[in-house]
Design an enzyme around this catalytic site. Structure first.
Site, short mmCIF file in Angstrom:
data_model
loop_
_atom_site.label_atom_id
_atom_site.label_comp_id
_atom_site.label_asym_id
_atom_site.label_seq_id
_atom_site.Cartn_x
_atom_site.Cartn_y
_atom_site.Cartn_z
NE ARG A 76 -3.06 0.12 3.07
CZ ARG A 76 -4.48 0.69 2.84
NH1 ARG A 76 -5.08 -0.21 1.90
NH2 ARG A 76 -4.79 1.85 3.24
NE ARG B 287 5.29 8.87 -4.85
CZ ARG B 287 4.78 8.91 -3.80
NH1 ARG B 287 5.29 9.90 -2.60
NH2 ARG B 287 3.52 8.78 -3.60
NE ARG C 182 -4.49 -5.24 16.05
CZ ARG C 182 -3.93 -5.47 17.52
NH1 ARG C 182 -4.27 -6.60 17.97
NH2 ARG C 182 -3.25 -4.73 17.86
NE ARG D 216 -3.20 6.06 12.00
CZ ARG D 216 -3.61 5.43 10.71
NH1 ARG D 216 -2.87 5.90 9.64
NH2 ARG D 216 -4.56 5.02 10.51
CD GLU E 298 -5.45 5.33 14.41
OE1 GLU E 298 -5.98 6.40 13.89
OE2 GLU E 298 -5.17 4.50 13.73
CE1 TYR F 152 -6.04 -0.97 5.12
CE2 TYR F 152 -4.33 -2.64 5.25
CZ TYR F 152 -4.85 -1.34 5.56
OH TYR F 152 -4.11 -0.26 6.27
CG ASP G 266 -7.63 2.61 0.73
OD1 ASP G 266 -7.38 2.15 1.82
OD2 ASP G 266 -6.59 2.92 -0.07
#
Ligand code: UDP
Length: 386
Positions: free
Chosen positions: A175, A179, A251, A281, A302, A350, A352
Site C-alpha cells: 500500500r 520514491r 483489528r 499515530r 490512536e 482491506y 479504501d
C-alpha cells in the site's frame, strides 16, 4: 414489471452508493438499515462541539483515487478541499517524511543522493536472497533493507496488527510507495482531497432520494429477508452467518482525545513507529481542513487492539486461520440467490473509500439488471476470493 423491495444492511459508502444507484435504476423502495445511531459507518465525520473542528470520529479518512468516474461521482455530492496526505514519522533518530522518499533517505542516512544514486544505494540494502516475498517482513527486507524496516515498519506493524509481521500479507506493505524523488504524498493517486463539509454530508446526500428510507439503530436480523426482493449485506460476512464457523480476525482502533490551544504537531498525521510508545499515530484534525481557521485544536492519539464482539471491526487481519474461515463463509455466500455481499466487511478485504465506491458503482447496474429480470444474482466481488 413488479416493484422491488430492496434491503441494504449498512449505511457506509457501499450501502449508500448502492442505494443511490439502485434508486435510479429500479422501480420500488430501498430500505437502508444501520445498527449505529448515524450514517456513514467508519467514514463518519462531525463538527466537534467544543472547537467546531471537523473530526474524523473513526480515524483519518483522506479521499484519493485515480478513477476518473469515481472522482466525478463523489464531487457530485460534495466540494472537495485541497489536501495532500504528507505523513511524518517520529522515530528515535528524528522526524522523517513518509512514504519513504528521497528526503527521507537523504536525511536518514545523512547523504545528498540524487534520485538514481538513492535507488542504487537502497538496492544495496535490500536482501537479494528474497526473490518472492511471502510476507510483510520479507517484502520490506527485499525492498528497503533492515535499517529502514526497523525504523519505520517493524514496530508500527507489530502495534497496529498485534502479530509478527511475518504472519501478515506482503500486500499490506505494498500500500505504501517508495520514491526516489522528493514527492512526499502518501498516495500515488491522481486525485486527492477532503470533502469540505465532511463525509457524513456526502452519505446523507447519497441517501436523499424519494425511494430510499433510512432506519438507524436497527440491527440486522435474518428474519427480515422475507419481506424483501433482495438483501445487500455490507456488514461482516461472519456476522451474517451468525459466526457459525467462528469469528474472522479484525483489528480495531481507539483514540485518546485531547484539546490544546494553537497548533499541536503542525500536521494532520504523525506516525510513531517505535515500540517505546504504545500508540501508532497522532491525528490533529484541523490540519485535515487547512482552509479552515481554529484557535483550539483536537488531537487523537490512536491505539490498536484485537476486536472483541462489542468493538467496531476495522482492519481484516487475513492470517492463515482467517483465510480458511473466509473460504467457508464464501462457500455459503456463493449459494445465496437473494443476498449480495459488498464492501470492506462483507468481503473481508482491506479496501479504501475509492475502491469501495468504485465496486459499488460497477456492481449496481449488474445487480439492478438481475433484480429487474429476476435472474440469479450477478457475480460479486467476493467471487475471486475463494
Ligand atoms: N505501516 C508502517 N509504518 C508506518 C505506516 C504504515 O509499518 O508508519 C504499515 C503498517 O503495517 C500499516 C500498513 O503499513 O498497517 C498500511 O499503512 P496505511 O497507512 O495504508 O494504513 P491505514 O492508514 O489504512 O491505517
Amino acid at each position: 414489471m413488479s416493484k422491488s423491495r430492496i434491503l441494504i444492511v449498512g449505511a457506509g459508502f457501499s450501502g449508500a452508493v448502492l442505494a443511490r444507484e439502485l434508486s435510479e435504476k429500479l422501480d420500488g423502495t430501498i430500505v437502508v438499515i444501520d445498527s449505529r445511531s448515524h450514517v456513514a459507518g467508519n467514514c463518519y465525520t462531525e463538527r466537534d462541539a467544543r472547537t467546531g473542528i471537523m473530526v474524523h470520529r473513526y480515524g483519518a479518512h483522506i479521499f484519493h483515487t485515480s478513477r476518473e468516474d469515481v472522482w466525478q461521482y463523489v464531487r457530485r455530492f460534495s466540494d472537495f478541499g485541497p489536501f495532500v496526505n504528507r505523513v511524518k514519522a517520529s522515530t528515535s533518530r528524528g522526524i522523517f517524511g513518509l512514504p519513504i522518499n528521497l528526503l527521507t533517505i537523504n536525511s536518514f542516512f545523512g547523504k545528498r543522493f540524487t534520485p538514481s544514486e538513492a535507488r542504487d544505494f537502497i538496492a544495496t540494502l535490500g536482501d537479494p536472497t528474497i526473490t518472492e516475498p511471502k510476507n510483510f517482513e520479507e517484502q520490506a527486507l527485499k525492498f528497503v533493507g533492515r535499517d529502514l524496516y526497523e525504523a519505520f515498519f517493524e514496530g508500527y506493524t507489530k502495534k497496529q496488527w498485534g502479530c509478527d509481521p511475518r504472519e501478515l500479507s506482503a500486500s499490506i506493505l505494498k500500500r505504501l510507495p517508495i520514491r526516489f524523488n522528493y514527492d512526499d504524498s502518501y498516495f500515488n493517486d491522481r486525485y486527492q482531497g477532503i470533502p469540505v463539509d465532511g463525509y457524513t454530508a456526502i452519505i446523507e446526500r447519497l441517501l436523499k432520494a424519494e425511494q430510499i428510507e433510512v432506519k438507524l439503530n436497527t440491527l440486522w436480523e435474518p428474519g427480515m429477508a422475507k419481506d424483501y426482493t433482495h438483501v445487500i449485506f455490507t456488514g461482516p460476512i461472519d456476522q451474517f452467518y451468525g459466526h457459525c464457523f467462528g469469528r474472522l480476525g479484525y483489528r480495531t482502533v481507539y483514540w485518546d482525545t485531547a484539546y490544546e490551544r494553537g497548533d499541536f504537531q503542525g500536521t494532520a498525521v504523525m506516525n510513531y513507529p517505535g515500540l517505546e510508545v504504545p500508540f501508532t499515530r497522532i491525528l490533529e484534525h484541523k490540519h485535515f481542513a487547512p482552509w479552515e481557521e481554529h484557535k483550539e485544536t483536537v488531537v487523537f492519539t490512536e491505539f490498536s487492539k484485537e476486536t472483541s464482539p462489542e468493538d467496531v471491526p476495522f482492519y481484516p487481519k487475513h492470517l492463515a486461520p482467517d483465510k480458511a474461515l473466509l473460504a467457508k463463509y464464501l462457500e455459503l455466500a456463493k449459494k445465496e440467490t437473494r443476498t449480495s455481499f459488498l464492501g470492506r466487511l462483507a468481503t473481508y478485504r482491506y479496501l479504501d473509500m475509492h475502491q469501495i465506491i468504485g465496486e459499488a458503482l460497477d456492481f449496481a447496474p449488474k445487480l439492478a439488471e438481475a433484480i429487474q429480470h429476476n435472474r440469479p444474482r450477478p457475480i460479486l466481488p467476493v467471487a475471486d476470493l475463494v
